[in-house]
Design a protein around this motif. Structure first.
Motif, mmCIF file in Angstrom:
data_model
loop_
_atom_site.group_PDB
_atom_site.id
_atom_site.type_symbol
_atom_site.label_atom_id
_atom_site.label_comp_id
_atom_site.label_asym_id
_atom_site.label_seq_id
_atom_site.Cartn_x
_atom_site.Cartn_y
_atom_site.Cartn_z
ATOM 1 N N TRP A 85 0.831 -1.221 -0.043
ATOM 2 C CA TRP A 85 -0.083 -0.121 0.220
ATOM 3 C C TRP A 85 0.980 1.316 -0.006
ATOM 4 N N GLU A 86 1.970 1.178 0.700
ATOM 5 C CA GLU A 86 2.943 2.462 1.003
ATOM 6 C C GLU A 86 3.441 2.676 -0.375
ATOM 7 N N THR A 99 -0.876 4.774 -0.690
ATOM 8 C CA THR A 99 -2.065 4.911 -0.032
ATOM 9 C C THR A 99 -2.122 3.641 0.881
ATOM 10 N N THR A 100 -3.361 3.767 1.622
ATOM 11 C CA THR A 100 -3.769 2.632 2.839
ATOM 12 C C THR A 100 -4.931 2.003 2.258
ATOM 13 N N ILE A 146 -7.687 4.832 3.360
ATOM 14 C CA ILE A 146 -7.843 5.506 2.139
ATOM 15 C C ILE A 146 -8.532 5.212 1.108
ATOM 16 N N TRP A 147 -8.052 3.927 0.652
ATOM 17 C CA TRP A 147 -8.746 3.363 -0.477
ATOM 18 C C TRP A 147 -10.208 3.026 -0.289
ATOM 19 N N LYS A 193 -12.086 6.439 -0.495
ATOM 20 C CA LYS A 193 -12.036 6.937 -1.879
ATOM 21 C C LYS A 193 -13.208 6.452 -2.556
ATOM 22 N N THR A 234 -0.241 9.275 5.508
ATOM 23 C CA THR A 234 -0.714 10.456 4.629
ATOM 24 C C THR A 234 -0.118 10.019 3.149
ATOM 25 N N GLU A 235 -0.808 10.165 2.335
ATOM 26 C CA GLU A 235 -0.706 9.627 0.780
ATOM 27 C C GLU A 235 0.711 10.651 0.438
ATOM 28 N N CYS A 281 -0.226 12.500 -4.689
ATOM 29 C CA CYS A 281 -1.644 12.339 -4.550
ATOM 30 C C CYS A 281 -2.054 13.422 -3.517
ATOM 31 N N ASN A 283 -4.497 12.811 4.378
ATOM 32 C CA ASN A 283 -4.949 11.674 5.349
ATOM 33 C C ASN A 283 -6.266 11.386 5.113
ATOM 34 N N TYR A 329 -9.926 12.963 3.701
ATOM 35 C CA TYR A 329 -10.938 12.429 2.708
ATOM 36 C C TYR A 329 -12.293 12.260 3.197
#
Length: 178
Positions: A27-28, A32-33, A36-37, A40, A61-62, A66, A70, A74
């Motif tokens: 993810w990193e 993203t994580t 967050i995914w 979104k 934090t992205e 992006c 964080n 979002y």
């Protein structure tokens, strides 16, 4: 019944799937994580369960490409009031006044979108009502210029200062919007 024999709930299985098949390092690398995914893509139940999971880094934090947002930013952007409330309850795990690449905080994002209830939650959690973005704008200025008068009153009540550079322009613009 022992913990090993317990049938996992669907949310538990989803989290396990995400963590097993998409390790944190993966993810990193994507910037993203899982949380967050999920936000979104509007998978709110998954997001709620991830927030409650101690293994989930809710402060991540992205990358700058992006926007450096964080999960709280979002959630504020999309108006996810319940998610914002859950994140704010994790005070030691979230950065309330984190700024993105443009110097905007979660409060800036929520007020710009007119999410008054979220603005109220952030102010109650002690978000800085006087933070400035990279252009020198404040939440109060932006609320007025966006026509969000009730949000402007709320910000002022919670200590937002009227900057000397404010000028009549924002007041006239706000008056024109209602």
């Amino acid at each position: 019944m022992s913990g090993r024999n317990r049938v996992p709930k669907p949310a538990d299985r989803t989290i396990a799937f995400l963590i097993i098949h998409f390790p944190v390092c993966c993810w990193e690398q994507m910037g993203t994580t899982c949380l967050i995914w999920a936000l979104k893509h509007r998978y709110l139940e998954i997001a709620k369960n991830l927030i409650k999971c101690e293994d989930c880094d809710i402060s991540f934090t992205e990358n700058e490409f992006c926007g450096n947002w964080n999960a709280l930013q979002y959630a504020c952007c999309y108006g996810y009031e319940e998610i914002v409330d859950l994140l704010l309850k994790q005070k030691t795990r979230i950065s309330l006044n984190h700024k993105d690449v443009n110097g905007r905080t979660a409060l800036d994002i929520a007020k710009k979108r007119g999410h008054e209830k979220i603005v109220e939650l952030l102010l109650l959690a002690l978000a800085d009502p006087n933070s400035k973005d990279r252009w020198g704008g404040t939440p109060l200025q932006d609320a007025l210029s966006g026509g969000h008068i009730s949000t402007a009153y709320l910000l002022k009540a919670k200590g937002a200062e009227v900057p000397e550079s404010f000028g009549a322009g924002a007041v006239c613009e706000a008056a024109g919007k209602g």
